[in-house]
Design an enzyme around this catalytic site. Structure first.
Site, short mmCIF file in Angstrom:
data_model
loop_
_atom_site.label_atom_id
_atom_site.label_comp_id
_atom_site.label_asym_id
_atom_site.label_seq_id
_atom_site.Cartn_x
_atom_site.Cartn_y
_atom_site.Cartn_z
CG ASN A 1 -0.49 -0.27 2.51
OD1 ASN A 1 0.56 -0.88 2.68
ND2 ASN A 1 -1.19 0.22 3.51
CD GLU B 1 -1.67 4.55 4.58
OE1 GLU B 1 -1.18 5.38 5.38
OE2 GLU B 1 -2.37 3.57 4.94
CB CYS C 1 -5.35 -1.37 -1.91
SG CYS C 1 -6.65 -0.69 -0.88
CD GLU D 1 -5.21 -6.12 -1.39
OE1 GLU D 1 -4.71 -4.98 -1.28
OE2 GLU D 1 -5.98 -6.62 -0.55
CB CYS E 1 -10.69 -3.16 0.81
SG CYS E 1 -10.12 -2.46 -0.76
CB CYS F 1 -8.58 -5.00 -3.41
SG CYS F 1 -7.49 -3.59 -3.15
N1 THU Z 1 -5.34 -1.66 2.37
C1 THU Z 1 -4.77 -2.43 1.40
O1 THU Z 1 -3.65 -2.16 0.94
N2 THU Z 1 -5.47 -3.49 0.94
C2 THU Z 1 -6.69 -3.87 1.40
O2 THU Z 1 -7.31 -4.76 0.84
C3 THU Z 1 -7.22 -3.24 2.61
C4 THU Z 1 -6.64 -1.92 2.94
C5 THU Z 1 -4.59 -0.51 2.86
C6 THU Z 1 -5.20 0.80 2.49
C7 THU Z 1 -4.64 1.69 3.56
O3 THU Z 1 -3.34 2.12 3.15
C8 THU Z 1 -4.49 0.79 4.76
O4 THU Z 1 -4.54 -0.53 4.26
C9 THU Z 1 -5.57 0.97 5.81
O5 THU Z 1 -6.81 0.90 5.24
#
Ligand code: THU
Length: 136
Positions: free
Chosen positions: A48, A50, A59, A61, A90, A93
């Site tokens: 991820n 941010e 994300c 994925e 999530c 994704c």
């Molecule tokens: N996140 C992912 O990278 N993949 C997911 O399927 C769930 C959430 C990340 C997004 C954000 O940077 C952090 O997790 C918290 O939500």
């Protein structure tokens, strides 16, 4: 072709764990790593990423999917996802993965590299909206 040996599963989980260490997650502090294997056998990792402008965060994925597609790979076999507590992908994704097939296997592992559970994208996204709904 989702039949994986335990060694293959663990190798993918380990790669996802390594990618997770590269996560840029200073805001949520929730690091996620992914390792996506294509049917041709190539592996694309993601973490991820941010951003101070929060909605721009990506994300793990979807980073892996974008890397694969941008390299001309659109047929996926399996994706491993690693988080501290074995969180599953999530909704966004799930949809991004569904674009490329409902049979892709999803391995979910925790921060110790232990496989927690596994399912297909179709399991994770029942009644998925797919390219077939647009005649593709
Ligand atoms: N996140 C992912 O990278 N993949 C997911 O399927 C769930 C959430 C990340 C997004 C954000 O940077 C952090 O997790 C918290 O939500």
């Amino acid at each position: 072709m989702n039949r994986l040996t335990e060694e293959e599963r663990q190798a993918l989980v380990d790669l996802a764990g390594e990618a997770r260490r590269r996560a840029h997650a200073p805001y949520s502090k929730y690091q996620v790593g992914a390792a996506l294997r294509t049917r041709s056998g190539r592996i694309f990792t993601g973490c991820n990423v941010e951003n101070a402008a929060y909605p721009l965060g990506m994300c793990a994925e979807r980073v892996a999917v974008g890397k694969a597609v941008s390299e001309g790979e659109t047929e996926f076999d399996v994706i491993a996802v690693v988080t501290a507590n074995g969180g599953s992908p999530c909704g966004g994704c799930r949809q991004a993965l569904a674009e490329f097939g409902l049979d892709t296997l999803v391995l979910v592992a925790d921060g110790d590299g232990r496989l927690v559970t596994e399912f297909t994208v179709g399991d994770l996204l029942p009644l998925a909206f797919t390219p077939s709904h647009l005649g593709k």
